[in-house]
Design a protein around this motif. Structure first.
Motif, PDB file in Angstrom:
ATOM      1  N   VAL A  59       0.839  -1.204   0.000  1.00  0.00           N
ATOM      2  CA  VAL A  59       0.000   0.000   0.000  1.00  0.00           C
ATOM      3  C   VAL A  59       0.869   1.248   0.000  1.00  0.00           C
ATOM      4  O   VAL A  59       0.617   2.213  -0.725  1.00  0.00           O
ATOM      5  CB  VAL A  59      -0.944   0.001   1.221  1.00  0.00           C
ATOM      6  CG1 VAL A  59      -1.688   1.320   1.318  1.00  0.00           C
ATOM      7  CG2 VAL A  59      -1.929  -1.155   1.132  1.00  0.00           C
ATOM      8  N   THR A  60       1.948   1.230   0.807  1.00  0.00           N
ATOM      9  CA  THR A  60       2.855   2.377   0.874  1.00  0.00           C
ATOM     10  C   THR A  60       3.546   2.606  -0.464  1.00  0.00           C
ATOM     11  O   THR A  60       3.650   3.753  -0.943  1.00  0.00           O
ATOM     12  CB  THR A  60       3.917   2.146   1.968  1.00  0.00           C
ATOM     13  OG1 THR A  60       3.256   2.058   3.230  1.00  0.00           O
ATOM     14  CG2 THR A  60       4.918   3.284   2.014  1.00  0.00           C
ATOM     15  N   VAL A  61       4.003   1.525  -1.096  1.00  0.00           N
ATOM     16  CA  VAL A  61       4.677   1.672  -2.394  1.00  0.00           C
ATOM     17  C   VAL A  61       3.716   2.197  -3.445  1.00  0.00           C
ATOM     18  O   VAL A  61       4.075   3.058  -4.263  1.00  0.00           O
ATOM     19  CB  VAL A  61       5.303   0.333  -2.838  1.00  0.00           C
ATOM     20  CG1 VAL A  61       5.872   0.443  -4.250  1.00  0.00           C
ATOM     21  CG2 VAL A  61       6.386  -0.091  -1.865  1.00  0.00           C
ATOM     22  N   ARG A  62       2.482   1.692  -3.441  1.00  0.00           N
ATOM     23  CA  ARG A  62       1.503   2.192  -4.416  1.00  0.00           C
ATOM     24  C   ARG A  62       1.277   3.689  -4.238  1.00  0.00           C
ATOM     25  O   ARG A  62       1.168   4.436  -5.203  1.00  0.00           O
ATOM     26  CB  ARG A  62       0.179   1.443  -4.268  1.00  0.00           C
ATOM     27  CG  ARG A  62       0.205   0.027  -4.805  1.00  0.00           C
ATOM     28  CD  ARG A  62      -1.203  -0.551  -4.856  1.00  0.00           C
ATOM     29  NE  ARG A  62      -1.175  -1.907  -5.389  1.00  0.00           N
ATOM     30  CZ  ARG A  62      -1.118  -3.008  -4.655  1.00  0.00           C
ATOM     31  NH1 ARG A  62      -1.078  -2.904  -3.337  1.00  0.00           N
ATOM     32  NH2 ARG A  62      -1.088  -4.193  -5.220  1.00  0.00           N
ATOM     33  N   GLN A  63       1.187   4.128  -2.986  1.00  0.00           N
ATOM     34  CA  GLN A  63       0.990   5.546  -2.726  1.00  0.00           C
ATOM     35  C   GLN A  63       2.201   6.350  -3.197  1.00  0.00           C
ATOM     36  O   GLN A  63       2.059   7.432  -3.789  1.00  0.00           O
ATOM     37  CB  GLN A  63       0.751   5.776  -1.224  1.00  0.00           C
ATOM     38  CG  GLN A  63       0.466   7.222  -0.846  1.00  0.00           C
ATOM     39  CD  GLN A  63      -0.823   7.729  -1.464  1.00  0.00           C
ATOM     40  OE1 GLN A  63      -1.742   6.977  -1.716  1.00  0.00           O
ATOM     41  NE2 GLN A  63      -0.881   9.032  -1.725  1.00  0.00           N
ATOM     42  N   LEU A  99      -4.455  -8.171   4.226  1.00  0.00           N
ATOM     43  CA  LEU A  99      -4.171  -7.940   2.812  1.00  0.00           C
ATOM     44  C   LEU A  99      -3.367  -6.656   2.642  1.00  0.00           C
ATOM     45  O   LEU A  99      -3.470  -5.732   3.449  1.00  0.00           O
ATOM     46  CB  LEU A  99      -5.480  -7.846   2.019  1.00  0.00           C
ATOM     47  CG  LEU A  99      -6.332  -9.118   2.001  1.00  0.00           C
ATOM     48  CD1 LEU A  99      -7.634  -8.876   1.256  1.00  0.00           C
ATOM     49  CD2 LEU A  99      -5.577 -10.276   1.383  1.00  0.00           C
ATOM     50  N   ASP A 100      -2.588  -6.593   1.564  1.00  0.00           N
ATOM     51  CA  ASP A 100      -1.742  -5.413   1.371  1.00  0.00           C
ATOM     52  C   ASP A 100      -2.399  -4.361   0.491  1.00  0.00           C
ATOM     53  O   ASP A 100      -1.726  -3.493  -0.049  1.00  0.00           O
ATOM     54  CB  ASP A 100      -0.370  -5.818   0.805  1.00  0.00           C
ATOM     55  CG  ASP A 100      -0.474  -6.436  -0.578  1.00  0.00           C
ATOM     56  OD1 ASP A 100      -1.599  -6.637  -1.057  1.00  0.00           O
ATOM     57  OD2 ASP A 100       0.586  -6.707  -1.180  1.00  0.00           O
ATOM     58  N   VAL A 101      -3.719  -4.436   0.344  1.00  0.00           N
ATOM     59  CA  VAL A 101      -4.473  -3.368  -0.315  1.00  0.00           C
ATOM     60  C   VAL A 101      -5.649  -3.013   0.596  1.00  0.00           C
ATOM     61  O   VAL A 101      -6.108  -3.845   1.380  1.00  0.00           O
ATOM     62  CB  VAL A 101      -4.995  -3.793  -1.708  1.00  0.00           C
ATOM     63  CG1 VAL A 101      -3.845  -4.106  -2.648  1.00  0.00           C
ATOM     64  CG2 VAL A 101      -5.968  -4.961  -1.612  1.00  0.00           C
ATOM     65  N   PRO A 102      -6.163  -1.794   0.522  1.00  0.00           N
ATOM     66  CA  PRO A 102      -7.326  -1.447   1.334  1.00  0.00           C
ATOM     67  C   PRO A 102      -8.569  -2.214   0.891  1.00  0.00           C
ATOM     68  O   PRO A 102      -8.692  -2.602  -0.268  1.00  0.00           O
ATOM     69  CB  PRO A 102      -7.479   0.060   1.103  1.00  0.00           C
ATOM     70  CG  PRO A 102      -6.744   0.347  -0.157  1.00  0.00           C
ATOM     71  CD  PRO A 102      -5.647  -0.652  -0.256  1.00  0.00           C
ATOM     72  N   VAL A 103      -9.479  -2.444   1.833  1.00  0.00           N
ATOM     73  CA  VAL A 103     -10.702  -3.209   1.575  1.00  0.00           C
ATOM     74  C   VAL A 103     -11.905  -2.405   2.051  1.00  0.00           C
ATOM     75  O   VAL A 103     -11.894  -1.842   3.145  1.00  0.00           O
ATOM     76  CB  VAL A 103     -10.674  -4.568   2.296  1.00  0.00           C
ATOM     77  CG1 VAL A 103     -11.987  -5.323   2.081  1.00  0.00           C
ATOM     78  CG2 VAL A 103      -9.499  -5.418   1.819  1.00  0.00           C
ATOM     79  N   VAL A 104     -12.940  -2.354   1.216  1.00  0.00           N
ATOM     80  CA  VAL A 104     -14.221  -1.764   1.599  1.00  0.00           C
ATOM     81  C   VAL A 104     -15.279  -2.856   1.505  1.00  0.00           C
ATOM     82  O   VAL A 104     -15.457  -3.468   0.445  1.00  0.00           O
ATOM     83  CB  VAL A 104     -14.604  -0.579   0.694  1.00  0.00           C
ATOM     84  CG1 VAL A 104     -16.028  -0.105   1.019  1.00  0.00           C
ATOM     85  CG2 VAL A 104     -13.628   0.574   0.856  1.00  0.00           C
ATOM     86  N   ARG A 120      -9.494   6.535   0.568  1.00  0.00           N
ATOM     87  CA  ARG A 120      -8.494   5.779   1.315  1.00  0.00           C
ATOM     88  C   ARG A 120      -7.164   5.739   0.584  1.00  0.00           C
ATOM     89  O   ARG A 120      -6.099   5.874   1.179  1.00  0.00           O
ATOM     90  CB  ARG A 120      -9.016   4.354   1.548  1.00  0.00           C
ATOM     91  CG  ARG A 120      -8.062   3.390   2.227  1.00  0.00           C
ATOM     92  CD  ARG A 120      -7.614   3.863   3.581  1.00  0.00           C
ATOM     93  NE  ARG A 120      -8.731   4.358   4.352  1.00  0.00           N
ATOM     94  CZ  ARG A 120      -8.637   5.237   5.344  1.00  0.00           C
ATOM     95  NH1 ARG A 120      -7.455   5.720   5.682  1.00  0.00           N
ATOM     96  NH2 ARG A 120      -9.715   5.664   5.989  1.00  0.00           N
ATOM     97  N   ILE A 121      -7.213   5.561  -0.737  1.00  0.00           N
ATOM     98  CA  ILE A 121      -5.988   5.496  -1.527  1.00  0.00           C
ATOM     99  C   ILE A 121      -5.291   6.848  -1.565  1.00  0.00           C
ATOM    100  O   ILE A 121      -4.069   6.945  -1.476  1.00  0.00           O
ATOM    101  CB  ILE A 121      -6.300   4.988  -2.951  1.00  0.00           C
ATOM    102  CG1 ILE A 121      -6.664   3.493  -2.894  1.00  0.00           C
ATOM    103  CG2 ILE A 121      -5.134   5.218  -3.900  1.00  0.00           C
ATOM    104  CD1 ILE A 121      -7.170   2.934  -4.195  1.00  0.00           C
ATOM    105  N   ALA A 122      -6.089   7.909  -1.669  1.00  0.00           N
ATOM    106  CA  ALA A 122      -5.502   9.251  -1.726  1.00  0.00           C
ATOM    107  C   ALA A 122      -4.891   9.661  -0.397  1.00  0.00           C
ATOM    108  O   ALA A 122      -3.894  10.392  -0.367  1.00  0.00           O
ATOM    109  CB  ALA A 122      -6.570  10.263  -2.154  1.00  0.00           C
ATOM    110  N   ASP A 123      -5.487   9.173   0.717  1.00  0.00           N
ATOM    111  CA  ASP A 123      -4.990   9.572   2.034  1.00  0.00           C
ATOM    112  C   ASP A 123      -5.078   8.376   2.980  1.00  0.00           C
ATOM    113  O   ASP A 123      -6.061   8.218   3.712  1.00  0.00           O
ATOM    114  CB  ASP A 123      -5.818  10.743   2.575  1.00  0.00           C
ATOM    115  CG  ASP A 123      -5.286  11.265   3.912  1.00  0.00           C
ATOM    116  OD1 ASP A 123      -4.227  10.775   4.365  1.00  0.00           O
ATOM    117  OD2 ASP A 123      -5.932  12.156   4.492  1.00  0.00           O
TER     118      ASP A 123
END
Length: 363
Positions: A34-38, A160-165, A330-333
């Motif tokens: 998630v950090t690398v994607r950001q 998981l290494d991505v956010p989940v909704v 979530r992805i933006a912040d």
């Protein structure tokens, strides 16, 4: 390592190798994917790298890819994020939520990758693993009926290494880092009870499907409204498709109660069952709403009944749209406060509910 220092390290890594995969870079740098994607988004926003599916390319490598033909990796500069959407198999309830996701994703340039969940927790985990491996930036998840969201959150979603909704599901106190958006089905059930009580019915029956993930919430709202209005609860009738019986037999006890004048108003979940019920009542010479006032829950096909049915309509498209917005936020912040949204259904009044009439002769 400070954020800017980490991004400088990542930029040098991309420039040296020409391209990187998010998963590989995360392992090498000792941070989350998630950090690398950001970091990749930030660098791409400054024009320093070009995002590609699952990773990033240096600007010089991207220019080479543009002239290397269709076999070369294609940059995704100017395109939006990719969200995985996992939905249960079958059911008429979910297409409207999916359309809400599609509409919102299209408006924001987000790509949606759809997967249909299987019958077991392992199937759901495999679908999530596969989507993450393709490079999606986040997961929108509707666990199938029978898989408890709280258990999912505990066992694997939070890792998981991505956010989940969670979409139209609620994990409650065990949500962890999960975000969720759902229809407030308890509120919707209360609308139905209050509507029938306002028409003068002193008792409202509940007829609901046992396998629906929404039934416990509908029952909760039904009971709360009865208590608030000082109405006696019940009777409650269960519809259980798993018992293998013919559909008409599910309603036999209920129809008999209507014939006897014991039930004069009911909340029915869902529309298809309510439409079936209307036909069975008419075959017995019973009238809607004169002999039975009905409010159905879902409003997918309620208006198409022989007697157009008053219905509680959950805001399904809005749930899908809000799920996309929560994920984008979530992805933006990543540090923003976690959100749990409940969207209220509305009551659509038609001809199937009315004031109590005099009992039929002989009833």
């Amino acid at each position: 390592m400070l954020t800017e220092e980490r991004r400088e390290v990542l930029l040098r890594l991309i420039e040296r190798r020409g391209s990187i995969k998010v998963k590989d870079a995360a392992e090498e740098m000792g941070v989350s994917a998630v950090t690398v994607r950001q970091d990749v988004r930030d660098l791409a926003g400054r024009g320093l790298v070009v995002r590609v599916h699952g990773g990033a390319m240096s600007t010089s490598a991207a220019q080479t890819a543009d002239t290397a033909g269709p076999a070369a990796p294609r940059p995704t500069a100017g395109q939006g994020d990719a969200f995985g959407l996992i939905v249960p198999p079958g059911g008429y309830y979910y297409p409207e939520i999916i359309r809400g996701v599609q509409d919102a994703a299209r408006a924001h340039g987000v790509r949606v990758v759809l997967a249909v969940s299987g019958e077991t927790l392992a199937d759901n985990r495999e679908q999530a693993r596969r989507l993450i491996a393709t490079g999606v930036d986040g997961l929108l998840l509707m666990p199938r009926a029978g898989l408890e969201p709280a258990d999912l959150a505990e066992e694997w979603l939070a890792g998981l290494d991505v956010p989940v909704v969670l979409v139209d599901r609620r994990a409650g106190g065990q949500a962890g880092r999960l975000e969720q958006v759902a229809s407030d089905h308890a509120h919707g059930a209360g609308l139905a009870v209050r509507h029938l009580a306002g028409l003068g019915h002193g008792r409202v029956a509940l007829l609901a499907r046992t396998e629906s993930p929404n039934t416990p919430l509908i029952r909760e709202g039904y009971a709360a409204a009865c208590q608030a209005l000082r109405l006696p609860e019940g009777p409650e009738y269960a519809i259980d498709p798993a018992d293998g019986a013919a559909p008409a037999t599910w309603f036999e006890e209920f129809v008999a109660a209507v014939e006897a004048g014991e039930v004069r108003a009911a909340l029915v979940h869902n529309d298809l069952d309510a439409v079936t019920l209307v036909g069975l009542l008419q075959a017995r010479g019973l009238r809607v709403p004169e002999d039975l006032a009905i409010v159905t829950y879902d409003d997918e096909v309620a208006e198409l009944s022989d007697v157009p049915l008053t219905a509680v309509a959950p805001p399904k498209r809005a749930v899908g749209a809000w799920a996309v917005d929560l994920m984008r936020r979530r992805i933006a912040d990543p540090a923003a406060p976690l959100a749990e949204l409940l969207l209220r259904p509305e009551l659509r009044v038609r001809d199937s509910s009315g004031a109590p009439s005099a009992p039929r002769e002989g009833a």
